[in-house]
Design a protein around this motif. Structure first.
Motif, PDB file in Angstrom:
ATOM      1  N   GLN A 706       0.828  -1.206   0.000  1.00  0.00           N
ATOM      2  CA  GLN A 706       0.000   0.000   0.000  1.00  0.00           C
ATOM      3  C   GLN A 706       0.864   1.259   0.000  1.00  0.00           C
ATOM      4  O   GLN A 706       0.557   2.248  -0.681  1.00  0.00           O
ATOM      5  CB  GLN A 706      -0.961   0.006   1.203  1.00  0.00           C
ATOM      6  N   GLU A 707       1.980   1.222   0.723  1.00  0.00           N
ATOM      7  CA  GLU A 707       2.846   2.400   0.757  1.00  0.00           C
ATOM      8  C   GLU A 707       3.582   2.582  -0.575  1.00  0.00           C
ATOM      9  O   GLU A 707       3.784   3.715  -1.030  1.00  0.00           O
ATOM     10  CB  GLU A 707       3.844   2.292   1.912  1.00  0.00           C
ATOM     11  N   LEU A 708       3.965   1.481  -1.216  1.00  0.00           N
ATOM     12  CA  LEU A 708       4.583   1.581  -2.531  1.00  0.00           C
ATOM     13  C   LEU A 708       3.570   2.119  -3.545  1.00  0.00           C
ATOM     14  O   LEU A 708       3.917   2.915  -4.426  1.00  0.00           O
ATOM     15  CB  LEU A 708       5.119   0.220  -2.967  1.00  0.00           C
ATOM     16  N   GLY A 709       2.305   1.695  -3.411  1.00  0.00           N
ATOM     17  CA  GLY A 709       1.262   2.222  -4.289  1.00  0.00           C
ATOM     18  C   GLY A 709       1.114   3.723  -4.153  1.00  0.00           C
ATOM     19  O   GLY A 709       0.953   4.440  -5.153  1.00  0.00           O
ATOM     20  N   LEU A 725      -1.789  -1.334  -4.931  1.00  0.00           N
ATOM     21  CA  LEU A 725      -2.917  -1.139  -4.014  1.00  0.00           C
ATOM     22  C   LEU A 725      -3.850  -2.346  -4.044  1.00  0.00           C
ATOM     23  O   LEU A 725      -4.401  -2.738  -2.997  1.00  0.00           O
ATOM     24  CB  LEU A 725      -3.667   0.142  -4.367  1.00  0.00           C
ATOM     25  N   ASP A 726      -4.030  -2.939  -5.212  1.00  0.00           N
ATOM     26  CA  ASP A 726      -4.842  -4.164  -5.299  1.00  0.00           C
ATOM     27  C   ASP A 726      -4.205  -5.298  -4.498  1.00  0.00           C
ATOM     28  O   ASP A 726      -4.893  -6.061  -3.808  1.00  0.00           O
ATOM     29  CB  ASP A 726      -5.001  -4.585  -6.757  1.00  0.00           C
ATOM     30  N   LYS A 727      -2.879  -5.450  -4.607  1.00  0.00           N
ATOM     31  CA  LYS A 727      -2.187  -6.485  -3.829  1.00  0.00           C
ATOM     32  C   LYS A 727      -2.390  -6.263  -2.331  1.00  0.00           C
ATOM     33  O   LYS A 727      -2.599  -7.218  -1.570  1.00  0.00           O
ATOM     34  CB  LYS A 727      -0.695  -6.475  -4.162  1.00  0.00           C
ATOM     35  N   ALA A 728      -2.314  -5.012  -1.922  1.00  0.00           N
ATOM     36  CA  ALA A 728      -2.504  -4.693  -0.499  1.00  0.00           C
ATOM     37  C   ALA A 728      -3.905  -5.087  -0.041  1.00  0.00           C
ATOM     38  O   ALA A 728      -4.065  -5.689   1.035  1.00  0.00           O
ATOM     39  CB  ALA A 728      -2.268  -3.201  -0.269  1.00  0.00           C
ATOM     40  N   LEU A 729      -4.925  -4.793  -0.866  1.00  0.00           N
ATOM     41  CA  LEU A 729      -6.300  -5.143  -0.485  1.00  0.00           C
ATOM     42  C   LEU A 729      -6.482  -6.654  -0.418  1.00  0.00           C
ATOM     43  O   LEU A 729      -7.131  -7.168   0.508  1.00  0.00           O
ATOM     44  CB  LEU A 729      -7.289  -4.538  -1.484  1.00  0.00           C
TER      45      LEU A 729
END
Length: 929
Positions: A706-709, A725-729
């Motif tokens: 999420q922070e990289l996104g 962000l999708d990976k984080a979710l």
């Protein structure tokens, strides 16, 4: 026979009691008896101390009897055999044979046969007492000064005194100050009067007395007295209650912004008087839950790295209003012309909104600072203590100390308790008044301390060991077994009477002036300090923990325990306590970042450039990370970078990949990203993700994604940002990690808003949906775990920004104001500039260009102070656009160049894409023209 009346309270007795005794009983009389009576605040007249040298003894006996309210006979066989004591008891009996005025009080100290001239009187029997403590209480009650009921203060029915003030006894005239207030009210042109002074100068008492005695309903038919010291008496409630009072109806669904505008409009139309008492509670410096325990000087911020803002610049932030509506109210009040209404404010600090840049007051504001007691009030104060002397003598004694209130309290205590000339102002002449004013003020404190018995010095120093006010129950619990409760209470009374100790009767707690606290603590030797702190550590360690922490007050015993561990140099135990019981509620729940910094820095007695004073290397690394996190959220990311790097070095050396992954991410997104080090931040985030994948730590990996996104969105790499962000979710859903979901939706909203700025208007709806989802998840996490104030600050900020780009300005105003209020209430500086800039953009849309410029300049100041590169670039671009709109091309050019320079960050592909491109386009337009 009718009951005789008590003598009028105005009879000018010099003493409360004349002690008639036999010199053969002097050990008890001059010891315990006098000590107990004077500890209770009674002025005693006794021969060896108060009879004038060279005067006839019979004349002195007569003077003592007639100038004392009561005569206390200490009856023993020795007393009854003495001819002198026979004369002493006949003096008051001659004027009142039946003792109807009860000025003659018999105390039977030893069994003896009483003569008829005494036996008809009811006496207090100390010789055969069943309950000696109860008999002492009866004696003190009998000898106490008659209670004088102050006249009932009444206010006109139509006035709204929301929080009536409890006036202290013996209020002195303050005539000159009251006159200045009346002159301002009746003839002054400024609508706002700021009455500023340190705590203890009587601001509240002065304004309350002035309101009820000097202001009439004919002058001001509508009055509101509002005290911000009371619970729930915040500015929003003040607005609501004042709006209802002035308009005659409840606000209902009327927004706070409309309430504010309505109250300001009524101040233009009506002769209203608003008194805002204790307004410092609405300022950042005193807005915390621990504000009641703060001294006059807010805690200074931590030292800044070379090249950052000065202490004075950062200290200005302490004078910001935590509530933007309060700020708007003060600015409007000090700027609007032709107001019929007026506002009187008492405060410890001047609110920054009443100033123009440079520190000068706005035209509509007048300020008076109370810096010393007025001579007449000082004389009245000394006389209320029963101190003898003419006006000139008292004024001369007070002038030597600059009429400093604390010094005068201490001076009066010395005079009252002087062994040679008790109660005579001439006793002050024996004090050393050489040296400058500060030295003299220090000297009177030193003399007051040295004048104490050893036990009272020790008690004062013991109280100085506490961080906050303390009740008598704690002092009793930690006293030595040989030190009785009676002795403790007598010593406390004596310290109060001498002006060294403050007793808050409302809370029943004892506290010290910061100057007294520092002096008394420094007087302790190192072994005594260590023993005291160890004893206090053991006491607070036994206090049961609060199961669910809701306020900072719930943590007070734990913070006291931590404080005493550190003071006892038990650093390792203190660190473990902080990690186990303080870190989570302070950081996540209460957002008390400045307090965290204050507490953690105590573990670095050799300075922050050295390791914390801890034996365990892992504990050192944890402490470095925790302090760095607090600095980052408190607006000092550059201060955090070396701390993060030092603790990363420890994790590398230990081979601790799990914690290294965490701290690499903290360094990247909490410190490097805000200061524009995008390339290093991205490298650290990618390494964090790789380590988490190696360790199968999906929760921490999700945070990395999420922070990289977010970082990729700032770079304008939209597709990759969405993938991250999708990976984080996905990972957060697998872990049921609500907090990660909350932040990821926040970053999705942020990314959509950046794309709107790029011209993708269709992203506005996504920005709103994502921000609403983020706020809902913040609520869900609060219900299932605990509320995280930082989540709410972020969610309300982007929800307000998203409503603006979707055209809903009212909702935007509501959420941005909520975000700024919450942000300032917990001093979370890292988003304040963003919120101010979002408000500036909103004010442009609302047709308030001047207010927009002011907000943007405030955001600029924060970005510059904190070294926020990305935020600074956004503010400079906004200022360039506004300058161009005003036709100021040269100024617009300068702002645009600065915006591009800041947005360049590391250059190449590591620029802050949205702002860099916008600044480049604007520069091309300006340079071409």
């Amino acid at each position: 026979m009718s009951q005789p009346a008590e003598p009028p309270a105005s009879v000018p007795y010099d003493y409360d009691v004349f002690i008639s005794y036999s010199t053969k009983d002097s050990e008890w009389v001059r010891g315990e008896l006098v000590q107990r009576l004077e500890a209770a605040g009674l002025r005693c007249c006794i021969d060896y101390r108060d009879f004038r040298l060279g005067a006839p003894a019979i004349k002195e006996l007569e003077r003592a009897s007639t100038t004392s309210r009561k005569t206390l006979m200490v009856l023993t066989p020795h007393y009854l055999k003495s001819k002198w004591t026979e004369f002493e008891r006949y003096m008051p009996q001659t004027a009142d044979p039946l003792n109807e005025e009860r000025r003659l009080i018999p105390l039977l100290k030893e069994l003896c046969e009483l003569p008829r001239s005494i036996s008809y009187l009811t006496y207090l029997n100390f010789a055969a007492s069943d309950d000696l403590e109860s008999d002492w209480a009866k004696l003190l009650k009998e000898l106490s000064k008659p209670l004088v009921t102050p006249p009932q203060e009444t206010a006109p029915r139509q006035w709204l005194l929301a929080h009536p003030y409890g006036m202290p006894p013996h209020f002195t005239g303050r005539v000159a100050e009251r006159q200045r207030l009346s002159d301002w009210l009746n003839q002054g042109t400024q609508p706002l009067f700021v009455l500023r002074a340190l705590g203890g100068f009587g601001k509240s008492a002065l304004t309350w007395h002035w309101l009820l005695h000097d202001v009439t309903p004919q002058q001001r038919p509508l009055v509101v007295w509002w005290s911000f010291y009371e619970e729930q008496a915040n500015f929003n409630n003040f607005l609501r209650v004042t709006w209802a009072y002035l308009s005659g109806r409840e606000p209902g669904d009327v927004s706070l912004r409309e309430q504010l505008e309505h109250v300001l409009a009524l101040l233009q139309q009506l002769p209203v008087l608003l008194v805002l008492d204790g307004f410092e509670r609405e300022l950042r410096a005193y807005s915390s839950l621990g504000a009641a325990y703060q001294g006059d000087d807010p805690s200074p911020p931590a030292p800044l790295p070379r090249g950052e803002a000065s202490f004075s610049q950062r200290g200005d932030q302490e004078r910001d209003c935590v509530n933007p509506y309060a700020e708007a109210f003060l600015r409007s009040l000090s700027s609007l012309p032709n107001l019929r209404g007026k506002v009187l404010m008492t405060t410890r600090l001047r609110p920054r909104p009443v100033e123009v840049r440079g520190g000068d007051l706005l035209q509509g504001c007048r300020e008076e600072e109370l810096t010393q007691m007025q001579p007449a009030d000082a004389v009245a104060f000394f006389r209320s203590q029963g101190i003898r002397g003419n006006r000139s003598e008292i004024e001369q004694a007070c002038a030597a100390y600059g009429y400093h209130p604390l010094s005068l309290r201490l001076l009066s205590g010395l005079v009252v308790n002087d062994l040679r000339q008790a109660g005579d102002i001439k006793a002050a002449q024996r004090l050393d008044v050489t040296g400058d004013l500060v030295q003299r003020q220090h000297h009177v404190l030193e003399q007051s301390y040295l004048d104490l018995a050893d036990a009272r010095q020790q008690l004062l120093s013991r109280i100085a060991c506490f961080r906050s006010p303390v009740d008598v129950g704690i002092l009793e619990a930690i006293r030595d077994t040989a030190y009785s409760t009676r002795e403790l209470e007598a010593d406390l009374r004596d310290l109060i009477n001498r002006g060294l100790l403050h007793h808050d009767r409302r809370t029943q707690r004892f506290d010290l002036h910061p100057i007294v606290r520092r002096y008394a603590y420094d007087r302790m030797g190192t072994p005594e300090r260590t023993r005291a702190h160890e004893q206090l550590r053991d006491y607070f360690a036994a206090v049961p923990a609060v199961e669910t922490v809701q306020t900072l007050a719930d943590l007070t015993p734990v913070i006291e325990l931590y404080h005493h561990m550190v003071r006892a140099e038990q650093y390792d135990e203190a660190q473990q306590l902080f990690q186990d019981r303080l870190s989570t509620p302070l950081y996540y729940q209460l957002g008390a970042y400045q307090l965290q910094i204050e507490l953690l820095r105590a573990l670095f007695p050799r300075g922050e450039d050295q390791p914390p004073q801890l034996q365990n290397e892992s504990a050192q690394a944890w402490t470095l990370n925790e302090l760095a996190n607090s600095y980052s959220l408190n607006g000092q990311p550059a201060q955090a970078v070396p701390l993060y790097e030092r603790q990363n070095a420890i994790r590398e050396r230990q081979g601790d990949k799990k914690n290294l992954a965490i701290t690499l991410g903290n360094l990247a997104y909490m410190a490097q990203l805000p200061i524009g080090a995008l390339q290093a931040a991205e490298a650290n985030l990618r390494r964090r993700i790789a380590l988490c994948q190696e360790l199968e730590g999906e929760f921490k990996e999700a945070i990395g994604h999420q922070e990289l996104g977010r970082l990729l969105a700032y770079r304008g790499v939209w597709t990759e940002a969405e993938v991250e962000l999708d990976k984080a979710l996905d990972l957060a859903e697998k872990q049921n990690a609500i907090q990660i979901n909350c932040n990821t939706w926040f970053y999705r909203s942020l990314s959509a808003l950046l794309r709107v700025r790029m011209g993708e208007t269709e992203s506005a709806a996504m920005a709103l949906t994502a921000a609403q989802r983020s706020l809902a998840l913040a609520d869900e996490f609060a219900r299932t775990s605990y509320p995280v104030e930082h989540f709410y600050v972020r969610s309300h900020w982007l929800l307000g920004a998203a409503h603006r780009v979707n055209g809903n300005l009212t909702e935007s105003d509501h959420h941005l104001s909520e975000a700024l209020t919450r942000c300032r209430a917990i001093n979370v500086v890292d988003h304040e500039a963003d919120i101010l800039l979002a408000l500036a953009r909103l004010r442009v849309d609302q047709g308030q260009p001047d207010e927009a410029l002011r907000l943007a300049e405030e955001a600029q100041a924060i970005a510059e102070r904190s070294g926020y590169v990305l935020r600074g670039a956004d503010v400079q671009l906004f200022l360039a656009e506004r300058a161009l709109g005003r036709g100021e091309r040269a100024q617009a050019l300068a702002y645009a160049r600065q915006a591009r320079a800041l947005a360049t960050c590391d250059g190449g592909e590591y620029t802050y894409k949205v702002t860099y491109d916008a600044a480049e386009r604007l520069l091309q337009q300006l340079e071409a023209g």
